[in-house]
Design a protein around this motif. Structure first.
Motif, PDB file in Angstrom:
ATOM      1  N   GLU A 233      -5.493 -11.257  -4.565  1.00 13.42           N
ATOM      2  CA  GLU A 233      -5.988 -12.576  -4.971  1.00 13.42           C
ATOM      3  C   GLU A 233      -4.922 -13.666  -4.759  1.00 13.42           C
ATOM      4  N   VAL A 234      -3.703 -13.359  -5.135  1.00 15.91           N
ATOM      5  CA  VAL A 234      -2.658 -14.398  -5.080  1.00 15.91           C
ATOM      6  C   VAL A 234      -2.051 -14.535  -3.681  1.00 15.91           C
ATOM      7  N   PHE A 235      -1.779 -13.407  -3.016  1.00 16.76           N
ATOM      8  CA  PHE A 235      -1.095 -13.450  -1.714  1.00 16.76           C
ATOM      9  C   PHE A 235      -2.081 -13.463  -0.539  1.00 16.76           C
ATOM     10  N   GLY A 236      -3.357 -13.251  -0.821  1.00 16.71           N
ATOM     11  CA  GLY A 236      -4.343 -13.140   0.256  1.00 16.71           C
ATOM     12  C   GLY A 236      -4.457 -11.691   0.697  1.00 16.71           C
ATOM     13  N   PRO A 237      -5.597 -11.346   1.354  1.00 22.08           N
ATOM     14  CA  PRO A 237      -5.868  -9.949   1.675  1.00 22.08           C
ATOM     15  C   PRO A 237      -4.986  -9.372   2.785  1.00 22.08           C
ATOM     16  N   ASP A 238      -4.363 -10.264   3.577  1.00 20.48           N
ATOM     17  CA  ASP A 238      -3.675  -9.779   4.788  1.00 20.48           C
ATOM     18  C   ASP A 238      -2.191  -9.489   4.622  1.00 20.48           C
ATOM     19  N   ARG A 239      -1.609  -9.849   3.490  1.00 19.26           N
ATOM     20  CA  ARG A 239      -0.150  -9.656   3.336  1.00 19.26           C
ATOM     21  C   ARG A 239       0.176  -8.153   3.422  1.00 19.26           C
ATOM     22  N   GLU A 240       1.149  -7.829   4.268  1.00 24.20           N
ATOM     23  CA  GLU A 240       1.515  -6.410   4.447  1.00 24.20           C
ATOM     24  C   GLU A 240       2.129  -5.854   3.165  1.00 24.20           C
ATOM     25  N   CYS A 241       1.716  -4.649   2.842  1.00 31.15           N
ATOM     26  CA  CYS A 241       2.133  -4.048   1.574  1.00 31.15           C
ATOM     27  C   CYS A 241       2.338  -2.542   1.802  1.00 31.15           C
ATOM     28  N   VAL A 242       3.325  -1.984   1.159  1.00 33.14           N
ATOM     29  CA  VAL A 242       3.558  -0.527   1.239  1.00 33.14           C
ATOM     30  C   VAL A 242       3.729  -0.004  -0.185  1.00 33.14           C
ATOM     31  N   LEU A 243       3.015   1.064  -0.485  1.00 36.37           N
ATOM     32  CA  LEU A 243       3.171   1.713  -1.798  1.00 36.37           C
ATOM     33  C   LEU A 243       3.873   3.043  -1.586  1.00 36.37           C
ATOM     34  N   GLY A 244       4.884   3.297  -2.393  1.00 38.68           N
ATOM     35  CA  GLY A 244       5.533   4.610  -2.386  1.00 38.68           C
ATOM     36  C   GLY A 244       5.116   5.314  -3.662  1.00 38.68           C
ATOM     37  N   ARG A 245       4.414   6.451  -3.529  1.00 38.69           N
ATOM     38  CA  ARG A 245       3.904   7.133  -4.732  1.00 38.69           C
ATOM     39  C   ARG A 245       4.531   8.512  -4.860  1.00 38.69           C
ATOM     40  N   GLU A 246       4.967   8.879  -6.060  1.00 38.54           N
ATOM     41  CA  GLU A 246       5.485  10.219  -6.345  1.00 38.54           C
ATOM     42  C   GLU A 246       6.627  10.614  -5.393  1.00 38.54           C
ATOM     43  N   LEU A 247       7.541   9.683  -5.162  1.00 37.09           N
ATOM     44  CA  LEU A 247       8.638   9.918  -4.223  1.00 37.09           C
ATOM     45  C   LEU A 247       9.469  11.128  -4.633  1.00 37.09           C
ATOM     46  N   THR A 248       9.829  11.886  -3.662  1.00 39.11           N
ATOM     47  CA  THR A 248      10.641  13.117  -3.785  1.00 39.11           C
ATOM     48  C   THR A 248       9.880  14.262  -4.465  1.00 39.11           C
TER      49      THR A 248
ATOM     50  N   GLU B 210       4.251  13.356  -2.725  1.00 39.24           N
ATOM     51  CA  GLU B 210       4.787  12.094  -2.219  1.00 39.24           C
ATOM     52  C   GLU B 210       3.830  11.514  -1.167  1.00 39.24           C
ATOM     53  N   THR B 211       3.476  10.234  -1.337  1.00 36.08           N
ATOM     54  CA  THR B 211       2.544   9.580  -0.400  1.00 36.08           C
ATOM     55  C   THR B 211       2.976   8.134  -0.187  1.00 36.08           C
ATOM     56  N   PHE B 212       2.875   7.674   1.054  1.00 34.02           N
ATOM     57  CA  PHE B 212       3.050   6.249   1.324  1.00 34.02           C
ATOM     58  C   PHE B 212       1.713   5.678   1.767  1.00 34.02           C
ATOM     59  N   TYR B 213       1.320   4.553   1.199  1.00 36.12           N
ATOM     60  CA  TYR B 213       0.126   3.833   1.620  1.00 36.12           C
ATOM     61  C   TYR B 213       0.643   2.532   2.236  1.00 36.12           C
ATOM     62  N   ALA B 214       0.221   2.227   3.455  1.00 33.84           N
ATOM     63  CA  ALA B 214       0.739   1.021   4.109  1.00 33.84           C
ATOM     64  C   ALA B 214      -0.365   0.281   4.830  1.00 33.84           C
ATOM     65  N   GLY B 215      -0.274  -1.027   4.850  1.00 36.18           N
ATOM     66  CA  GLY B 215      -1.254  -1.846   5.570  1.00 36.18           C
ATOM     67  C   GLY B 215      -1.387  -3.199   4.906  1.00 36.18           C
ATOM     68  N   ALA B 216      -2.464  -3.894   5.250  1.00 40.37           N
ATOM     69  CA  ALA B 216      -2.746  -5.168   4.581  1.00 40.37           C
ATOM     70  C   ALA B 216      -3.029  -4.857   3.111  1.00 40.37           C
ATOM     71  N   ALA B 217      -2.690  -5.787   2.234  1.00 40.05           N
ATOM     72  CA  ALA B 217      -2.841  -5.534   0.790  1.00 40.05           C
ATOM     73  C   ALA B 217      -4.260  -5.083   0.442  1.00 40.05           C
ATOM     74  N   SER B 218      -5.271  -5.701   1.073  1.00 38.25           N
ATOM     75  CA  SER B 218      -6.666  -5.330   0.764  1.00 38.25           C
ATOM     76  C   SER B 218      -6.964  -3.901   1.234  1.00 38.25           C
ATOM     77  N   GLU B 219      -6.359  -3.480   2.350  1.00 38.19           N
ATOM     78  CA  GLU B 219      -6.580  -2.105   2.855  1.00 38.19           C
ATOM     79  C   GLU B 219      -5.915  -1.084   1.925  1.00 38.19           C
ATOM     80  N   VAL B 220      -4.716  -1.418   1.478  1.00 34.62           N
ATOM     81  CA  VAL B 220      -3.995  -0.502   0.576  1.00 34.62           C
ATOM     82  C   VAL B 220      -4.774  -0.354  -0.732  1.00 34.62           C
ATOM     83  N   LEU B 221      -5.309  -1.468  -1.216  1.00 30.86           N
ATOM     84  CA  LEU B 221      -6.126  -1.419  -2.436  1.00 30.86           C
ATOM     85  C   LEU B 221      -7.343  -0.515  -2.220  1.00 30.86           C
ATOM     86  N   ALA B 222      -8.039  -0.716  -1.097  1.00 28.97           N
ATOM     87  CA  ALA B 222      -9.248   0.080  -0.820  1.00 28.97           C
ATOM     88  C   ALA B 222      -8.893   1.560  -0.677  1.00 28.97           C
TER      89      ALA B 222
END
Ligand code: SAM
Length: 289
Positions: free
Chosen positions: A185-200, A204-216
């Protein structure tokens, strides 16, 4: 005894700030193990949690709980141990103490009292996440946990929107979806974003893409909102030679009165060196579409 009462040259103890693993016990360094083995006192965020780590290392140590709610009070006890010449290891539940964890007051007071404070580096979720995310790391801004409530979080995000450095946040599993919704909502759907989950850890998973894609992607993943997360966001685009002194929002607000939103967004993007897509979204908001 205060620092001024301490006789110059008295030996004093040493405070070690010891990083511990963020999931994989093999990430504990050999030096950390040695320091913990030699420490007279281990000051821990949660003595039961860190007690299990010590047990895993075959160590039995005197421990002192030092967490966000009692740090001020406990500092004097740690300083007393240091005045007695003892060596103290400060640990948190996971990763590096003081990084979104307790220890700041202790380190500051120990330094002010003239004791040596020495870091024993190791795991830190933000560094681990950044090192594998594929986002620029020449400049990054770590802001830990943003406010838990939506209004506060959105206001904080607004403040980071034009920041050119890569942004790094910590977020808890039960708020991660809300966080990403606010980010979109604040940065717009296209801002690139990467989530690092359960590292090490095993999942462990990385989700990467436009913020709206990572959310979906996270919403679609049945395990998506489980585990621990580091959220990283690409900084605002910066075009060399762009004029940073111009108030982009003010200029956009003026231009949308005179021009089609797309054109207004493109002009402000060129002048201020900011992302066209985000300015387009903002221009729509300003126009009231
Ligand atoms: N001191 C720790 C460090 O050095 O990273 C951070 C402690 S902070 C209380 C805990 C937060 O760090 C979690 O909510 C999560 O955002 C992040 N975190 C810790 N371990 C993690 C991991 N294994 N994977 C992803 N994020 C992690």
């Amino acid at each position: 005894m205060s620092s001024s009462e301490r006789s110059p040259g008295s030996p004093g103890g040493l405070l070690y700030v010891v990083a511990t693993p963020i999931g994989n016990l093999d990430d504990l360094s050999e030096r950390a193990r040695q320091v913990l083995a030699k420490a007279d006192l281990v000051a821990a965020e949660d003595t039961r949690h860190s007690g299990r780590l010590l047990q895993h290392l075959g160590l039995s140590k005197q421990m002192l709980a030092l967490h966000d709610h009692n740090e001020r009070g406990r500092v004097s006890q740690v300083l007393e141990a240091l005045y007695r010449g003892q060596s103290v290891a400060l640990v948190s539940d996971a990763g590096t103490p003081l990084i979104s964890d307790p220890g700041y007051i202790l380190v500051r007071e120990a330094r002010a009292a003239g004791f040596k404070v020495s870091p024993i580096p190791g795991a830190c979720a933000l560094v681990a996440a950044l090192s594998a995310a594929g986002l620029p790391t020449d400049q990054f801004l770590f802001s830990g946990f943003l406010p838990a409530k939506r209004v506060g979080r959105k206001t904080a995000l607004e403040g980071f929107k034009q920041q050119p450095a890569t942004l790094v946040f910590y977020e808890s599993p039960h708020r991660i979806i809300d966080f990403l919704e606010d980010l979109v909502e604040v940065f717009g759907p296209d801002r690139e974003c990467v989530l690092g989950r359960e590292l090490t850890k095993a999942f462990e998973t990385f989700y990467a893409g436009a913020a709206s894609e990572v959310l979906a992607e996270l919403q679609a993943d049945p395990h998506g909102s489980k585990g621990e997360f580091v959220v990283m966001v690409r900084g605002a685009e910066n075009i060399p030679g762009a004029d940073a002194s111009v108030d982009a929002d003010k200029l956009l607000a003026m231009l949308v009165q005179e021009l089609p939103v797309k054109k207004a967004a493109r002009i402000v993007a060129d002048v201020c060196g900011l992302g066209k897509n985000e300015l387009y979204q903002r221009a729509l908001e300003l126009k009231g579409d």
